[in-house]
Design a protein around this motif. Structure first.
Motif, PDB file in Angstrom:
ATOM      1  N   GLU A 287       0.855  -1.270   0.037  1.00 47.69           N
ATOM      2  CA  GLU A 287      -0.048   0.088   0.069  1.00 47.69           C
ATOM      3  C   GLU A 287       0.649   1.227  -0.042  1.00 47.69           C
ATOM      4  N   SER A 288       0.456   2.106  -0.518  1.00 45.08           N
ATOM      5  CA  SER A 288       1.148   3.553  -0.815  1.00 45.08           C
ATOM      6  C   SER A 288       1.049   4.116   0.689  1.00 45.08           C
ATOM      7  N   PRO A 289       2.037   5.138   0.864  1.00 45.40           N
ATOM      8  CA  PRO A 289       1.797   5.855   2.081  1.00 45.40           C
ATOM      9  C   PRO A 289       0.499   6.657   2.113  1.00 45.40           C
ATOM     10  N   ALA A 290       0.018   7.279   0.905  1.00 44.25           N
ATOM     11  CA  ALA A 290      -1.098   7.893   1.070  1.00 44.25           C
ATOM     12  C   ALA A 290      -2.503   7.195   1.042  1.00 44.25           C
ATOM     13  N   GLU A 291      -2.309   5.993   0.808  1.00 44.31           N
ATOM     14  CA  GLU A 291      -3.577   4.962   0.846  1.00 44.31           C
ATOM     15  C   GLU A 291      -3.389   4.626   2.445  1.00 44.31           C
ATOM     16  N   LEU A 292      -2.377   4.417   3.135  1.00 42.80           N
ATOM     17  CA  LEU A 292      -2.397   4.037   4.461  1.00 42.80           C
ATOM     18  C   LEU A 292      -2.994   5.055   5.393  1.00 42.80           C
ATOM     19  N   VAL A 293      -2.653   6.282   4.969  1.00 41.28           N
ATOM     20  CA  VAL A 293      -3.170   7.527   5.670  1.00 41.28           C
ATOM     21  C   VAL A 293      -4.429   7.652   5.553  1.00 41.28           C
ATOM     22  N   GLU A 294      -4.925   7.564   4.312  1.00 41.47           N
ATOM     23  CA  GLU A 294      -6.514   7.475   3.859  1.00 41.47           C
ATOM     24  C   GLU A 294      -7.119   6.626   4.695  1.00 41.47           C
ATOM     25  N   ALA A 295      -6.597   5.425   4.839  1.00 39.36           N
ATOM     26  CA  ALA A 295      -7.261   4.267   5.607  1.00 39.36           C
ATOM     27  C   ALA A 295      -7.323   4.329   7.075  1.00 39.36           C
ATOM     28  N   LEU A 296      -6.292   5.280   7.601  1.00 36.59           N
ATOM     29  CA  LEU A 296      -6.155   5.312   9.014  1.00 36.59           C
ATOM     30  C   LEU A 296      -7.788   5.546   9.806  1.00 36.59           C
ATOM     31  N   PRO A 297      -8.653   6.494   9.406  1.00 39.14           N
ATOM     32  CA  PRO A 297      -9.747   6.762  10.171  1.00 39.14           C
ATOM     33  C   PRO A 297     -10.775   5.629  10.169  1.00 39.14           C
ATOM     34  N   ALA A 298     -10.608   4.731   8.922  1.00 40.51           N
ATOM     35  CA  ALA A 298     -11.554   3.398   9.072  1.00 40.51           C
ATOM     36  C   ALA A 298     -10.896   2.481  10.094  1.00 40.51           C
ATOM     37  N   ALA A 299      -9.357   2.436   9.923  1.00 41.48           N
ATOM     38  CA  ALA A 299      -8.949   1.663  10.951  1.00 41.48           C
ATOM     39  C   ALA A 299      -9.367   1.843  12.480  1.00 41.48           C
ATOM     40  N   ALA A 300      -9.380   3.335  12.679  1.00 41.86           N
ATOM     41  CA  ALA A 300      -9.670   3.733  14.233  1.00 41.86           C
ATOM     42  C   ALA A 300     -11.140   3.297  14.401  1.00 41.86           C
ATOM     43  N   ARG A 301     -12.109   3.606  13.384  1.00 41.40           N
ATOM     44  CA  ARG A 301     -13.457   3.034  13.755  1.00 41.40           C
ATOM     45  C   ARG A 301     -13.708   1.701  13.981  1.00 41.40           C
ATOM     46  N   GLU A 302     -12.924   0.942  13.005  1.00 42.26           N
ATOM     47  CA  GLU A 302     -13.020  -0.614  13.072  1.00 42.26           C
ATOM     48  C   GLU A 302     -12.304  -1.063  14.573  1.00 42.26           C
ATOM     49  N   ILE A 303     -11.499  -0.350  15.209  1.00 48.19           N
ATOM     50  CA  ILE A 303     -11.011  -0.676  16.482  1.00 48.19           C
ATOM     51  C   ILE A 303     -12.117  -0.128  17.622  1.00 48.19           C
ATOM     52  N   GLU A 304     -12.768   0.742  17.046  1.00 46.79           N
ATOM     53  CA  GLU A 304     -13.761   1.196  18.222  1.00 46.79           C
ATOM     54  C   GLU A 304     -14.839   0.418  18.204  1.00 46.79           C
ATOM     55  N   ASP A 305     -15.352  -0.068  17.079  1.00 47.76           N
ATOM     56  CA  ASP A 305     -16.491  -0.958  16.806  1.00 47.76           C
ATOM     57  C   ASP A 305     -16.156  -2.311  17.751  1.00 47.76           C
ATOM     58  N   PHE A 306     -14.906  -2.740  17.567  1.00 44.92           N
ATOM     59  CA  PHE A 306     -14.309  -4.040  18.286  1.00 44.92           C
ATOM     60  C   PHE A 306     -14.297  -3.777  19.599  1.00 44.92           C
ATOM     61  N   ALA A 307     -13.971  -2.521  20.209  1.00 45.11           N
ATOM     62  CA  ALA A 307     -13.979  -2.384  21.764  1.00 45.11           C
ATOM     63  C   ALA A 307     -15.502  -2.159  22.187  1.00 45.11           C
ATOM     64  N   HIS A 308     -16.246  -1.571  21.115  1.00 42.63           N
ATOM     65  CA  HIS A 308     -17.616  -1.376  21.533  1.00 42.63           C
ATOM     66  C   HIS A 308     -18.447  -2.756  21.856  1.00 42.63           C
ATOM     67  N   THR A 309     -18.013  -3.942  20.823  1.00 41.84           N
ATOM     68  CA  THR A 309     -18.671  -5.162  21.119  1.00 41.84           C
ATOM     69  C   THR A 309     -18.542  -5.589  22.685  1.00 41.84           C
ATOM     70  N   GLY A 310     -17.387  -5.476  23.359  1.00 39.48           N
ATOM     71  CA  GLY A 310     -16.992  -5.663  24.577  1.00 39.48           C
ATOM     72  C   GLY A 310     -17.964  -4.841  25.768  1.00 39.48           C
ATOM     73  N   GLY A 311     -18.470  -3.718  25.340  1.00 37.13           N
ATOM     74  CA  GLY A 311     -19.245  -3.216  26.053  1.00 37.13           C
ATOM     75  C   GLY A 311     -18.511  -1.868  27.009  1.00 37.13           C
TER      76      GLY A 311
END
Length: 177
Positions: free
Chosen positions: A7-31
């Motif tokens: 992945e290019s650096p620009a693709e990784l930067v662009e993907a970072l907000p989605a990764a943060a949301r994915e992590i929050e969704d994962f944490a949210h499943t634990g309550g």
């Protein structure tokens, strides 16, 4: 030095907000009322090249894959973050922690002593509990996602933006120094 990624650096930067949301969704499943947790972020292409057996466990279309790490030692968060070291294969990292959010006028009236400020914030009638995810990339890039716990029958609110936690983002960047 980080390895070459598919992945290019620009693709990784662009993907970072989605990764943060994915992590929050994962944490949210634990309550709520979960301990602080750290995630390594790896380029998915690199991960699958190194570990093809994980192909059925990760989203091959997501440029970044979060990998949960061991729990942080209890105590001061800044000290725990200062102890972190990442291997070259780690493209970024993220931290999830539950916090108390106050209106700006209430924050201005908090005591200077950190422990007294924590107590005052926890007891403030206008406080809101929140789960904050702060994520950074080794080569630059930042994202935050924060879920504000709903009140009563209200739904949780999700807020995004790197400006939410600049000091935490700075501390996470320092884990790559």
């Amino acid at each position: 030095m980080a390895p070459m990624t598919t992945e290019s650096p620009a693709e990784l930067v662009e993907a970072l907000p989605a990764a943060a949301r994915e992590i929050e969704d994962f944490a949210h499943t634990g309550g709520w009322d979960q301990p602080t947790q750290v995630f390594a972020l790896v380029a998915t292409g690199d991960l699958l090249a190194a570990e093809p057996g994980l192909a059925d466990q990760v989203d091959p279309d997501a440029p970044l894959t979060p990998i949960a790490q061991e729990s942080l030692p209890s105590g001061d968060l800044a000290e725990a973050l200062a102890q972190l070291e990442w291997p070259d294969q780690v493209t970024g990292c993220a931290l999830v922690q539950e916090i108390v959010v106050l209106p700006p006028e209430a924050e201005a009236g908090l005591p200077d002593d950190p422990e007294a400020a924590r107590t005052a914030a926890a007891e403030h009638p206008d406080r809101r509990e929140a789960r904050l995810v702060a994520a950074v990339l080794r080569g630059g890039g930042e994202a935050c996602a924060m879920r504000l716990r709903g009140t009563g029958d209200g739904e949780d609110d999700l807020v995004q933006g790197a400006e939410i936690a600049p000091n935490l983002l700075h501390a996470l960047h320092a884990t790559f120094d």
